[in-house]
Design a protein around this motif. Structure first.
Motif, PDB file in Angstrom:
ATOM      1  N   LEU A 156       3.186  -0.019 -11.242  1.00 34.99           N
ATOM      2  CA  LEU A 156       3.801  -0.219  -9.924  1.00 34.99           C
ATOM      3  C   LEU A 156       5.003   0.692  -9.763  1.00 34.99           C
ATOM      4  CD1 LEU A 156       3.899  -4.117  -9.596  1.00 34.99           C
ATOM      5  CD2 LEU A 156       2.221  -2.538  -8.624  1.00 34.99           C
ATOM      6  N   GLU A 157       5.108   1.282  -8.596  1.00 32.50           N
ATOM      7  CA  GLU A 157       6.289   2.082  -8.254  1.00 32.50           C
ATOM      8  C   GLU A 157       6.819   1.576  -6.914  1.00 32.50           C
ATOM      9  OE1 GLU A 157       6.627   6.592  -7.076  1.00 32.50           O
ATOM     10  OE2 GLU A 157       6.589   6.375  -9.253  1.00 32.50           O
ATOM     11  N   HIS A 158       8.020   1.030  -6.939  1.00 31.92           N
ATOM     12  CA  HIS A 158       8.624   0.488  -5.723  1.00 31.92           C
ATOM     13  C   HIS A 158       8.972   1.626  -4.766  1.00 31.92           C
ATOM     14  CE1 HIS A 158      12.073  -1.457  -3.470  1.00 31.92           C
ATOM     15  NE2 HIS A 158      11.009  -2.159  -3.160  1.00 31.92           N
ATOM     16  N   VAL A 159       8.466   1.556  -3.537  1.00 34.54           N
ATOM     17  CA  VAL A 159       8.729   2.608  -2.548  1.00 34.54           C
ATOM     18  C   VAL A 159       9.538   2.103  -1.364  1.00 34.54           C
ATOM     19  CG1 VAL A 159       6.690   3.949  -3.192  1.00 34.54           C
ATOM     20  CG2 VAL A 159       6.525   2.252  -1.350  1.00 34.54           C
ATOM     21  N   GLY A 160       9.973   0.848  -1.420  1.00 38.61           N
ATOM     22  CA  GLY A 160      10.755   0.284  -0.325  1.00 38.61           C
ATOM     23  C   GLY A 160       9.858  -0.342   0.730  1.00 38.61           C
ATOM     24  N   ASP A 168       2.514   7.952   5.444  1.00 40.69           N
ATOM     25  CA  ASP A 168       3.807   7.373   5.044  1.00 40.69           C
ATOM     26  C   ASP A 168       3.823   7.086   3.549  1.00 40.69           C
ATOM     27  OD1 ASP A 168       4.661   7.337   7.733  1.00 40.69           O
ATOM     28  OD2 ASP A 168       3.864   5.307   8.037  1.00 40.69           O
ATOM     29  N   VAL A 169       2.715   6.570   3.038  1.00 42.40           N
ATOM     30  CA  VAL A 169       2.630   6.247   1.614  1.00 42.40           C
ATOM     31  C   VAL A 169       2.563   7.527   0.790  1.00 42.40           C
ATOM     32  CG1 VAL A 169       1.283   5.069  -0.166  1.00 42.40           C
ATOM     33  CG2 VAL A 169       1.548   4.020   2.097  1.00 42.40           C
ATOM     34  N   TYR A 170       1.714   8.476   1.195  1.00 42.06           N
ATOM     35  CA  TYR A 170       1.600   9.734   0.457  1.00 42.06           C
ATOM     36  C   TYR A 170       2.914  10.516   0.454  1.00 42.06           C
ATOM     37  CZ  TYR A 170      -3.458   9.454  -0.226  1.00 42.06           C
ATOM     38  OH  TYR A 170      -4.722   9.099  -0.625  1.00 42.06           O
ATOM     39  N   ALA A 171       3.759  10.311   1.466  1.00 42.96           N
ATOM     40  CA  ALA A 171       5.063  10.977   1.484  1.00 42.96           C
ATOM     41  C   ALA A 171       5.946  10.498   0.331  1.00 42.96           C
ATOM     42  CB  ALA A 171       5.763  10.729   2.823  1.00 42.96           C
ATOM     43  N   LYS A 172       5.627   9.330  -0.211  1.00 41.43           N
ATOM     44  CA  LYS A 172       6.391   8.772  -1.337  1.00 41.43           C
ATOM     45  C   LYS A 172       5.810   9.176  -2.689  1.00 41.43           C
ATOM     46  CE  LYS A 172       9.109   6.174   1.264  1.00 41.43           C
ATOM     47  NZ  LYS A 172      10.552   6.101   1.183  1.00 41.43           N
ATOM     48  N   GLY A 173       4.521   9.596  -2.712  1.00 42.02           N
ATOM     49  CA  GLY A 173       3.906   9.986  -3.973  1.00 42.02           C
ATOM     50  C   GLY A 173       2.396   9.970  -3.891  1.00 42.02           C
ATOM     51  N   ALA A 174       1.762  10.368  -4.974  1.00 42.86           N
ATOM     52  CA  ALA A 174       0.294  10.426  -5.049  1.00 42.86           C
ATOM     53  C   ALA A 174      -0.228   9.122  -5.645  1.00 42.86           C
ATOM     54  CB  ALA A 174      -0.139  11.614  -5.886  1.00 42.86           C
ATOM     55  N   TYR A 175      -0.517   8.165  -4.793  1.00 42.61           N
ATOM     56  CA  TYR A 175      -0.918   6.830  -5.228  1.00 42.61           C
ATOM     57  C   TYR A 175      -2.414   6.608  -5.054  1.00 42.61           C
ATOM     58  CZ  TYR A 175       4.070   6.125  -4.974  1.00 42.61           C
ATOM     59  OH  TYR A 175       5.419   6.250  -5.146  1.00 42.61           O
ATOM     60  N   GLU A 176      -2.979   5.819  -5.973  1.00 41.86           N
ATOM     61  CA  GLU A 176      -4.375   5.390  -5.843  1.00 41.86           C
ATOM     62  C   GLU A 176      -4.468   4.094  -5.065  1.00 41.86           C
ATOM     63  OE1 GLU A 176      -6.940   5.720  -9.378  1.00 41.86           O
ATOM     64  OE2 GLU A 176      -5.121   6.462 -10.354  1.00 41.86           O
ATOM     65  N   GLY A 177      -3.394   3.327  -5.075  1.00 45.74           N
ATOM     66  CA  GLY A 177      -3.409   2.031  -4.414  1.00 45.74           C
ATOM     67  C   GLY A 177      -2.050   1.652  -3.898  1.00 45.74           C
ATOM     68  N   VAL A 178      -2.062   0.566  -3.132  1.00 50.41           N
ATOM     69  CA  VAL A 178      -0.836   0.035  -2.540  1.00 50.41           C
ATOM     70  C   VAL A 178      -0.839  -1.485  -2.718  1.00 50.41           C
ATOM     71  CG1 VAL A 178       0.488  -0.265  -0.408  1.00 50.41           C
ATOM     72  CG2 VAL A 178      -0.773   1.857  -0.799  1.00 50.41           C
ATOM     73  N   VAL A 179       0.254  -2.013  -3.220  1.00 53.16           N
ATOM     74  CA  VAL A 179       0.452  -3.462  -3.253  1.00 53.16           C
ATOM     75  C   VAL A 179       1.323  -3.805  -2.068  1.00 53.16           C
ATOM     76  CG1 VAL A 179       1.489  -5.391  -4.505  1.00 53.16           C
ATOM     77  CG2 VAL A 179       0.197  -3.659  -5.754  1.00 53.16           C
ATOM     78  N   CYS A 180       0.814  -4.693  -1.219  1.00 51.73           N
ATOM     79  CA  CYS A 180       1.571  -5.065  -0.030  1.00 51.73           C
ATOM     80  C   CYS A 180       1.451  -6.563   0.205  1.00 51.73           C
ATOM     81  CB  CYS A 180       1.115  -4.268   1.192  1.00 51.73           C
ATOM     82  SG  CYS A 180      -0.641  -4.274   1.481  1.00 51.73           S
ATOM     83  N   VAL A 181       2.383  -7.086   0.979  1.00 55.66           N
ATOM     84  CA  VAL A 181       2.421  -8.503   1.280  1.00 55.66           C
ATOM     85  C   VAL A 181       1.781  -8.787   2.629  1.00 55.66           C
ATOM     86  CG1 VAL A 181       3.966 -10.447   1.722  1.00 55.66           C
ATOM     87  CG2 VAL A 181       4.488  -8.837  -0.106  1.00 55.66           C
TER      88      VAL A 181
END
Length: 98
Positions: free
Chosen positions: A26-30, A41-54
């Motif tokens: 997990l990497e906290h992106v705010g 918006d997510v890719y602007a924070k990094g190269a992610y395979e997934g997103v954990v969201c509420v």
């Protein structure tokens, strides 16, 4: 796998452990606006395979691009006391491959 953790809160030790058990870092992106967030918006924070969201709106907006992780919480407070939630499981949904 690297997942963005979208929240105003940082992940708890329990959340890090549950993610690690599934091979997820997990990497906290705010925080991001659940009703307008885009994959860009997510890719602007990094190269992610997934997103954990509420928020379910964020999950729906991002599920076509990313694996979606959602923590299952449980209330550990005794009956009648102020709720005290703790993560007990991490569920990962894949609507990209399905």
């Amino acid at each position: 796998m690297l997942f963005a953790f979208v929240s105003r809160h940082t992940p708890t030790p329990e959340q890090f452990q549950l993610a690690q058990a599934k091979g997820i870092t997990l990497e906290h992106v705010g925080d991001m606006d659940a009703f307008t967030v885009t994959s860009g918006d997510v890719y602007a924070k990094g190269a992610y395979e997934g997103v954990v969201c509420v928020h379910p709106a964020a999950a729906m907006r991002l599920c076509h691009t990313f694996l979606i992780g959602v923590f299952e919480n449980e209330n550990r407070a005794p009956e009648g006391e102020r709720p005290s939630f703790s993560a007990k499981a991490l569920h990962v949904y894949d609507s990209i491959s399905n």
